[in-house]
Design an enzyme around this catalytic site. Structure first.
Site, PDB file in Angstrom:
ATOM      1  N   LEU A   1       0.858  -1.177   0.000  1.00 16.55           N
ATOM      2  CA  LEU A   1       0.000   0.000   0.000  1.00 16.55           C
ATOM      3  C   LEU A   1       0.897   1.231   0.000  1.00 16.55           C
ATOM      4  O   LEU A   1       2.001   1.206   0.557  1.00 16.55           O
ATOM      5  CB  LEU A   1      -0.907   0.030   1.227  1.00 16.55           C
ATOM      6  CG  LEU A   1      -1.852  -1.160   1.425  1.00 16.55           C
ATOM      7  CD1 LEU A   1      -2.603  -1.014   2.750  1.00 16.55           C
ATOM      8  CD2 LEU A   1      -2.826  -1.277   0.276  1.00 16.55           C
ATOM      9  N   ASP A   2       0.415   2.302  -0.619  1.00 18.73           N
ATOM     10  CA  ASP A   2       1.176   3.549  -0.588  1.00 18.73           C
ATOM     11  C   ASP A   2       1.411   3.994   0.849  1.00 18.73           C
ATOM     12  O   ASP A   2       0.664   3.626   1.767  1.00 18.73           O
ATOM     13  CB  ASP A   2       0.426   4.655  -1.337  1.00 18.73           C
ATOM     14  CG  ASP A   2       0.361   4.402  -2.829  1.00 18.73           C
ATOM     15  OD1 ASP A   2       1.167   3.604  -3.327  1.00 18.73           O
ATOM     16  OD2 ASP A   2      -0.509   5.018  -3.486  1.00 18.73           O
ATOM     17  N   LYS A   3       2.420   4.807   1.040  1.00 16.30           N
ATOM     18  CA  LYS A   3       2.790   5.275   2.374  1.00 16.30           C
ATOM     19  C   LYS A   3       1.597   5.811   3.161  1.00 16.30           C
ATOM     20  O   LYS A   3       1.430   5.514   4.342  1.00 16.30           O
ATOM     21  CB  LYS A   3       3.861   6.371   2.248  1.00 16.30           C
ATOM     22  CG  LYS A   3       4.222   7.050   3.557  1.00 16.30           C
ATOM     23  CD  LYS A   3       5.206   8.181   3.323  1.00 16.30           C
ATOM     24  CE  LYS A   3       5.507   8.930   4.618  1.00 16.30           C
ATOM     25  NZ  LYS A   3       6.440  10.075   4.411  1.00 16.30           N
TER      26      LYS A   3
ATOM     27  N   THR B   1      -1.688   5.355   2.483  1.00 18.17           N
ATOM     28  CA  THR B   1      -2.912   4.552   2.390  1.00 18.17           C
ATOM     29  C   THR B   1      -3.012   3.657   3.606  1.00 18.17           C
ATOM     30  O   THR B   1      -2.031   3.027   4.010  1.00 18.17           O
ATOM     31  CB  THR B   1      -2.913   3.708   1.105  1.00 18.17           C
ATOM     32  OG1 THR B   1      -2.848   4.577  -0.023  1.00 18.17           O
ATOM     33  CG2 THR B   1      -4.173   2.874   1.013  1.00 18.17           C
TER      34      THR B   1
END
Length: 546
Positions: free
Chosen positions: A152-154, A156
């Site tokens: 997951l993105d930082k 998210t």
């Protein structure tokens, strides 16, 4: 045999090829031999190509070399040290067994190390809580990101699966590649999208901004997202959508929702400033939007060992709920109405003294009738000097009132001219005070003019008829005929009061009416709180597990 790399741990495996194993490939032999240690075939092939495999004492660099019965084999398994230091920091574990961990990843946490980032990642925390990721049982894993099969993105939040051994990692990686994993996200997006939609658009590097991704006609990788509208905030400011993704490209949801004209709230990378101007009208909202509003909501996958389906649902985090509640705030538009002489203007003044922005229809009309103003111009244009004898002078209000009393159709004609101007004046008032939690407007003919849609709440002020009529006679000098005419232009008092949402009774003294105003303010606040609770209950029901 070459010495192991100084940054590696080494162990030597030995075996002799049996009669029934003749003709087997070298890499296949060692794969079967090391299967119980969870070593990937690709890792074994790498060891062979690096000269760490011997056949009858001689190095063999070909993974596909066919073996003969009786061959003596050695394999020096080189497992690079990760160099990662476990970090004893919080980890939100939702599910855990010998093979798999399901986590709730918080915002502001990078999943794995990268160039220039060798501490403070989720992997560093995992190594502390699950030391087996760095141990013998993790053989064959990528030591810079052990157990990571998706990310997951930082910023998210939400559900993330982590493998605790290499067979599990391979199994999960295969499930992701075969699109056997269900991934559903929640996102807050600007505006109101269609009820549902599919975005099938390839994603690649932005042609000029290399740190961004973009929908690209050439060179992009296939990306598929399907969204469903769940809920929309007042005035269509923003919406809650669920987004199901089949692929997993970098920034996929952020890019795809921007592509269809509904970028994510709080996304400085993919949301143009033209979408965010409304946020400035909501106190405290910008301070809450510290990240793109994206949350990994649902995750479904087959268990890597049993193949039994696993399903997880994680409601959105508090910051996302706060954005929904704060971003849904609107000015509570309160209308005051009642019969002539009931005390509406006094109640409005008391509310203004308590800090509420206040507007009066009578005062607005009086301003419209000032020389040169719009109402004055309309009277001059439609009636000549009948009500404005002096071309630059004031409106003769007595002559106007007498004409209205004598000619009913004239009253209707004048209302058709003046009421739209007054309503526009009211709209300007709401707009000027859009940052306030509540504002009040006194409109004697609120119900009769068909303006209720301009208000969230209508408060009727009830007063003893004899008392208010006595006051009109003594203080305003109205006679019985004028009283009758003025009341005939309005709904009967009983009907008017029944049509109001709240009723305040004028007790007859200024101090008592001021206390009624304070009580009304408390009631208005309670109603706003109930509205917040209704929104929260609605969102909670939408995102709860089925």
């Amino acid at each position: 045999m070459p010495p192991p790399d100084s940054a590696s741990q080494a162990s030597t495996l030995t075996s002799v090829v049996s009669q029934d194993q003749g003709g087997v490939r070298l890499d296949q032999f060692w794969m079967r031999h090391a299967e119980d240690q969870g070593v990937a075939r690709s890792r074994i092939q790498s060891w062979i190509k690096n000269g760490l495999a011997l056949i009858n004492g001689s190095p063999c660099l070909r993974p596909g070399r066919r073996l003969a019965p009786g061959d003596r084999l050695e394999l020096r398994a080189a497992v690079p040290n990760s160099g990662l230091t476990p970090e004893n920091r919080e980890l939100h574990v939702l599910y855990h067994d010998d093979d798999l961990v399901i986590l709730n990843k918080p915002a502001d946490l990078v999943v794995h190390p990268a160039a220039g980032l060798d501490q403070g990642t989720l992997v560093h925390r995992l190594l502390h809580h699950f030391p087996e990721l760095a141990g013998k049982g993790a053989g064959g894993m990528d030591t810079s990101r052990p157990g990571i099969v998706h990310r997951l993105d930082k910023d998210t939040t939400g559900l993330l699966a982590v493998a605790l051994n290499e067979p599990t990692r391979l199994c999960l990686a295969s499930a992701f590649a075969a699109r056997e994993v269900e991934k559903v996200y929640l996102a807050l997006v600007h505006g109101r999208p269609r009820a549902e939609g599919i975005v099938d658009a390839p994603i690649g590097r932005h042609p000029t901004l290399k740190t961004r991704m973009a929908v690209t006609e050439k060179g992009g990788k296939p990306a598929h997202s399907a969204y469903t509208l769940l809920w929309t905030a007042p005035e269509d400011r923003f919406s809650l959508v669920q987004v199901r993704i089949a692929s997993g490209r970098t920034h996929q949801i952020r890019v795809h929702m921007r592509h269809v004209g509904h970028p994510l709230l709080g996304d400085p990378t993919y949301c143009p400033a033209s979408f965010t101007s409304w946020q400035d009208d909501i106190p405290c909202l910008n301070a809450l939007l510290r990240r793109p509003m994206l949350h990994a909501w649902k995750l479904g996958l087959p268990h890597p060992r049993t193949n039994q389906p696993l399903s997880f649902v994680l409601p959105p985090p508090k910051d996302m709920l706060r954005v929904i509640l704060v971003g849904s705030r609107t000015t509570q538009r309160v209308g005051l109405t009642g019969m002539p002489g009931c005390g509406k203007s006094l109640l409005l003044a008391d509310l203004a003294a308590l800090g509420l922005p206040a507007w009066s229809a009578d005062k607005a009309v009086a301003e419209l009738y000032l020389p040169g103003r719009d109402g004055w111009e309309l009277l001059r244009r439609n009636f000549g000097d009948r009500f404005i004898p002096d071309p630059e002078g004031p409106v003769d209000k007595r002559a106007l009132l007498n004409a209205l009393r004598e000619t009913p159709h004239l009253r209707r004609e004048l209302e058709a001219l003046i009421h739209p101007l007054a309503r526009h004046h009211l709209e300007d008032f709401w707009q000027a005070h859009r940052k306030h939690r509540v504002a009040a407007a006194e409109v004697p003919l609120l119900l009769e003019t068909g303006w209720p849609s301009d208000f969230d709440l209508i408060v009727g002020l009830a007063c003893d008829p004899d008392r208010r009529r006595a006051w009109l006679r003594s203080d305003r000098g109205w006679d019985e005929n004028l009283l009758a005419d003025m009341e005939s232009w309005q709904w009967p008092e009983a009907k008017k009061i029944r049509a109001c949402h709240l009723v305040v009774t004028n007790p007859g003294t200024r101090d008592e009416l001021a206390q009624k105003a304070r009580s009304l303010v408390d009631v208005l606040q309670w109603l706003r709180q109930q509205g917040v609770r209704r929104i929260l209950a609605r969102i909670t029901a939408l995102v709860a597990p089925e």
